[in-house]
Design an enzyme around this catalytic site. Structure first.
Site, PDB file in Angstrom:
ATOM      1  N   ILE A  61      62.884 133.210  41.136  1.00  0.00           N
ATOM      2  CA  ILE A  61      63.077 131.940  41.971  1.00  0.00           C
ATOM      3  C   ILE A  61      61.851 131.766  42.743  1.00  0.00           C
ATOM      4  CG2 ILE A  61      64.449 133.045  43.569  1.00  0.00           C
ATOM      5  CD1 ILE A  61      66.154 130.415  43.442  1.00  0.00           C
ATOM      6  N   CYS A  62      61.381 130.537  43.137  1.00  0.00           N
ATOM      7  CA  CYS A  62      60.472 130.405  44.092  1.00  0.00           C
ATOM      8  C   CYS A  62      60.965 128.910  44.802  1.00  0.00           C
ATOM      9  CB  CYS A  62      59.137 130.147  43.581  1.00  0.00           C
ATOM     10  SG  CYS A  62      58.814 128.896  42.331  1.00  0.00           S
ATOM     11  N   ARG A  63      60.083 128.376  45.311  1.00  0.00           N
ATOM     12  CA  ARG A  63      60.653 127.033  46.193  1.00  0.00           C
ATOM     13  C   ARG A  63      60.963 125.899  45.070  1.00  0.00           C
ATOM     14  NH1 ARG A  63      57.724 122.638  47.704  1.00  0.00           N
ATOM     15  NH2 ARG A  63      55.864 123.664  47.093  1.00  0.00           N
TER      16      ARG A  63
END
Length: 111
Positions: A61-63
């Site tokens: 996951i990232c932004r």
């Protein structure tokens, strides 16, 4: 954008058994992250690859999903068949009502 070689999963499919790997930068992590996530900034991944389990599902996951898609592509190339990109990233995580905490343990926010 990255083609079919990057498997994805929605936030709703992440369970307590999923290894959630947050590849955002330190300031983003400090502002707010999923409580059960493991932090490994994207640029440190090659040097810290051994920290990523290869015996269970890994949700990256990232932004918003761009950096995590790159990390999943990298992991798949290196033999991680169970790596998945979290569609929509932390934005979708927060929008789905999933918990977000800061490094101080207080409610966090997504940068």
């Amino acid at each position: 954008m990255f083609g079919p070689q990057v498997p994805t999963m929605p936030v709703t499919e992440i369970t307590d058994e999923t290894y959630l790997l947050d590849v955002r930068e330190d300031d983003e992590w400090a502002a707010g992250h999923a409580p059960q996530a493991h932090h490994l900034p994207m640029m440190e991944l090659p040097a810290r690859l051994a920290e990523v389990p290869d015996d269970r599902e890994v949700a990256v996951i990232c932004r918003s999903g761009g950096r995590s898609a790159q990390v999943v592509a990298y992991l798949v190339r290196h033999g991680w068949d169970q790596a998945r990109n979290v569609a929509g990233g932390m934005g979708d995580w927060a929008a789905a009502g999933r918990p977000v905490v800061g490094t101080d343990g207080q409610p966090g926010r997504v940068l």
